[in-house]
Design a protein around this motif. Structure first.
Motif, mmCIF file in Angstrom:
data_model
loop_
_atom_site.group_PDB
_atom_site.id
_atom_site.type_symbol
_atom_site.label_atom_id
_atom_site.label_comp_id
_atom_site.label_asym_id
_atom_site.label_seq_id
_atom_site.Cartn_x
_atom_site.Cartn_y
_atom_site.Cartn_z
ATOM 1 N N PHE A 51 42.548 -21.404 -9.592
ATOM 2 C CA PHE A 51 41.133 -21.673 -9.634
ATOM 3 C C PHE A 51 40.568 -20.315 -9.778
ATOM 4 O O PHE A 51 39.578 -20.346 -10.970
ATOM 5 N N THR A 52 40.693 -19.062 -9.503
ATOM 6 C CA THR A 52 40.197 -17.831 -9.722
ATOM 7 C C THR A 52 40.323 -17.539 -11.097
ATOM 8 O O THR A 52 39.530 -17.165 -11.951
ATOM 9 N N ASN A 171 32.063 -12.219 -8.369
ATOM 10 C CA ASN A 171 31.345 -12.030 -7.203
ATOM 11 C C ASN A 171 30.884 -13.559 -6.543
ATOM 12 O O ASN A 171 30.826 -13.623 -5.493
ATOM 13 N N THR A 172 30.483 -14.325 -7.469
ATOM 14 C CA THR A 172 29.976 -15.527 -6.925
ATOM 15 C C THR A 172 31.340 -16.318 -6.460
ATOM 16 O O THR A 172 30.951 -16.937 -5.295
ATOM 17 N N LEU A 173 32.430 -16.383 -6.792
ATOM 18 C CA LEU A 173 33.434 -16.994 -6.461
ATOM 19 C C LEU A 173 34.060 -16.375 -4.806
ATOM 20 O O LEU A 173 34.158 -16.940 -3.865
ATOM 21 N N ASP A 174 33.814 -15.054 -4.590
ATOM 22 C CA ASP A 174 34.037 -14.460 -3.402
ATOM 23 C C ASP A 174 33.006 -14.871 -2.503
ATOM 24 O O ASP A 174 33.313 -15.326 -1.340
ATOM 25 N N ALA A 175 31.729 -15.080 -3.017
ATOM 26 C CA ALA A 175 30.891 -15.705 -1.788
ATOM 27 C C ALA A 175 31.043 -17.162 -1.725
ATOM 28 O O ALA A 175 30.739 -17.844 -0.463
ATOM 29 N N PRO A 190 42.940 -15.051 -3.373
ATOM 30 C CA PRO A 190 42.678 -14.475 -4.674
ATOM 31 C C PRO A 190 41.402 -14.094 -5.200
ATOM 32 O O PRO A 190 41.159 -12.826 -5.895
ATOM 33 N N ALA A 191 40.535 -15.009 -4.880
ATOM 34 C CA ALA A 191 39.150 -14.609 -5.334
ATOM 35 C C ALA A 191 38.579 -13.295 -4.602
ATOM 36 O O ALA A 191 37.836 -12.271 -5.116
ATOM 37 N N ALA A 192 38.831 -13.247 -3.157
ATOM 38 C CA ALA A 192 38.494 -12.085 -2.469
ATOM 39 C C ALA A 192 39.135 -10.825 -2.790
ATOM 40 O O ALA A 192 38.590 -9.693 -2.974
ATOM 41 N N ARG A 193 40.528 -10.947 -3.167
ATOM 42 C CA ARG A 193 41.151 -9.783 -3.731
ATOM 43 C C ARG A 193 40.600 -9.129 -4.923
ATOM 44 O O ARG A 193 40.390 -8.008 -5.307
ATOM 45 N N LEU A 194 40.360 -10.119 -5.858
ATOM 46 C CA LEU A 194 39.758 -9.586 -7.058
ATOM 47 C C LEU A 194 38.564 -9.014 -6.911
ATOM 48 O O LEU A 194 38.067 -8.141 -7.630
ATOM 49 N N ASP A 195 37.651 -9.725 -6.106
ATOM 50 C CA ASP A 195 36.030 -9.070 -5.956
ATOM 51 C C ASP A 195 36.118 -7.641 -5.224
ATOM 52 O O ASP A 195 35.762 -6.717 -5.771
ATOM 53 N N ASP A 196 37.224 -7.597 -4.335
ATOM 54 C CA ASP A 196 37.460 -6.105 -3.745
ATOM 55 C C ASP A 196 37.989 -5.213 -4.945
ATOM 56 O O ASP A 196 37.260 -4.098 -4.996
ATOM 57 N N LEU A 197 38.690 -5.442 -5.747
ATOM 58 C CA LEU A 197 39.467 -4.602 -6.728
ATOM 59 C C LEU A 197 38.098 -4.299 -7.644
ATOM 60 O O LEU A 197 37.941 -3.023 -8.292
ATOM 61 N N LEU A 198 37.147 -5.382 -8.032
ATOM 62 C CA LEU A 198 36.164 -5.099 -9.093
ATOM 63 C C LEU A 198 35.054 -4.058 -8.382
ATOM 64 O O LEU A 198 34.353 -3.371 -9.402
ATOM 65 N N ASN A 199 35.094 -4.175 -7.276
ATOM 66 C CA ASN A 199 33.861 -3.202 -6.542
ATOM 67 C C ASN A 199 34.670 -1.941 -5.939
ATOM 68 O O ASN A 199 33.566 -1.299 -5.247
ATOM 69 N N LEU A 200 35.707 -1.513 -6.281
ATOM 70 C CA LEU A 200 36.338 -0.300 -5.621
ATOM 71 C C LEU A 200 35.350 0.766 -6.170
ATOM 72 O O LEU A 200 34.977 1.703 -5.485
ATOM 73 N N VAL A 201 35.239 0.995 -7.370
ATOM 74 C CA VAL A 201 34.616 1.932 -8.134
ATOM 75 C C VAL A 201 32.877 1.898 -7.768
ATOM 76 O O VAL A 201 32.334 2.741 -7.352
#
Length: 358
Positions: A51-52, A171-175, A190-201
């Motif tokens: 899905f993600t 970010n929308t999928l995480d919400a 998976p959506a939450a982990r991707l959002d975490d990764l993209l927001n690290l920096v």
């Protein structure tokens, strides 16, 4: 230059107009993602991964195709990046909601303030008093300064239109599915982990910029720096704590505590020192958010024409050097091999050619 111009123009559109009132592309994406979820949902991470990948991959491919189509048309590229930036940013709306909440709390109009909280976060407002409503607003402004302003600008600077669209999709999928619940405990991971990764920096950049601009809200940089370094890792989110700890340090308040959502509750560690937030802190939080956004815009606009250009130039030079080395190596080997084989074959009556082949 086209990407940098588009980022600045898109930021200006968001500052002047805010979110589109009708036919918002992000809302349309959310409806499409919801339809896809209904088709793919299974209580498994593998289903959430598919899905993600589909929901984020489609906007990225669309952005890449548009970028490729406009690679020789900088004006068109700048216009597309401007439209994409305006679509994915939410800075004006975030600051507006903070000020509206502050006005309601100053009037002691708790019903209006509780009704408004849903525009900022998903907490259950029914039992929240002024302090808890103010805390929820400050925390939401801090976190969403990264999610809705800094992170889109970072990814737009690094990856252009595909970066803008891909980040907002993730970010929308995480919400939508990334929160803790029975339904999404595995599917949403998976959506939450991707959002975490993209927001690290971006989250860490947001924290640093919040500390740097502390004086615009009558905050102390040294105090904010101390609180940020001490408390940022205490938050259960790897990214939200970066933003919230810095905001707590600038405002001189204490964030964290028990958050009640619809059907569940969480208790988070305290961040910062001092009293709980009040209505008077919300205007300062909005000012910090706006100033951090402008600072991030400056960095994002400079990136494509400085670091980005240097990286691209270095990459092209390395590719040419590699291609040249490969070409010389192939040509030299071919020449030596052919010559040597012919020489041995001539001396040995052709046996050397066959022997060389083996």
């Amino acid at each position: 230059m086209a990407n940098a111009t588009g980022l600045v123009a898109g930021y200006a559109l968001d500052a002047l107009l805010g979110d589109p009132r009708r036919w918002h592309p992000v809302a349309g994406f959310g409806r499409a993602a919801g339809a896809l979820e209904r088709r793919l949902y299974r209580p498994r991470r593998s289903a959430g991964t598919a899905f993600t990948a589909l929901a984020v991959g489609a906007p990225v491919l669309l952005g890449a195709a548009a970028a490729l189509a406009t690679r020789r048309h900088p004006a068109a590229r700048a216009a597309l990046v401007a439209a994409g930036t305006w679509t994915v940013l939410g800075g004006r709306t975030l600051r507006h909601e903070s000020r509206v909440m502050g006005r309601a709390l100053r009037r002691a109009d708790l019903p209006a303030a509780r009704a408004r909280l849903g525009h900022l976060c998903g907490r259950d407002p029914s039992a929240l008093d002024e302090s808890e409503l103010a805390r929820a607003t400050v925390e939401s402004v801090a976190e969403n300064t990264s999610d809705a302003v800094v992170a889109p600008l970072v990814w737009g600077a690094v990856a252009g239109l595909p970066g803008l669209l891909g980040y907002r999709a993730a970010n929308t999928l995480d919400a939508m599915v990334g929160h803790r619940s029975t339904r999404y405990a595995r599917f949403g991971t998976p959506a939450a982990r991707l959002d975490d990764l993209l927001n690290l920096v971006p989250s860490r950049l947001t924290g640093l910029l919040t500390v740097a601009v502390a004086p615009v809200a009558h905050g102390d940089r040294a105090t904010a720096w101390h609180v940020w370094r001490r408390d940022r890792a205490d938050h259960p989110s790897p990214n939200a704590g970066q933003c919230e700890a810095a905001m707590a340090g600038v405002l001189g308040v204490r964030l964290g505590g028990r958050n009640v959502y619809f059907g569940r509750s969480e208790t988070r560690p305290f961040l910062g020192d001092g009293p709980r937030p009040e209505a008077r802190h919300l205007k300062r939080a909005a000012r910090i958010s706006g100033t951090v956004g402008l600072a991030a815009l400056g960095l994002a606009a400079l990136y494509p024409v400085t670091v980005g250009r240097l990286a691209a130039t270095t990459g092209r030079a390395a590719w040419r050097a590699l291609a040249g080395t490969t070409g010389r190596g192939a040509g030299g080997a071919h020449g030596r091999g052919a010559g040597g084989a012919r020489g041995r074959g001539a001396r040995r009556g052709g046996v050397g050619v066959v022997g060389g082949g083996r």
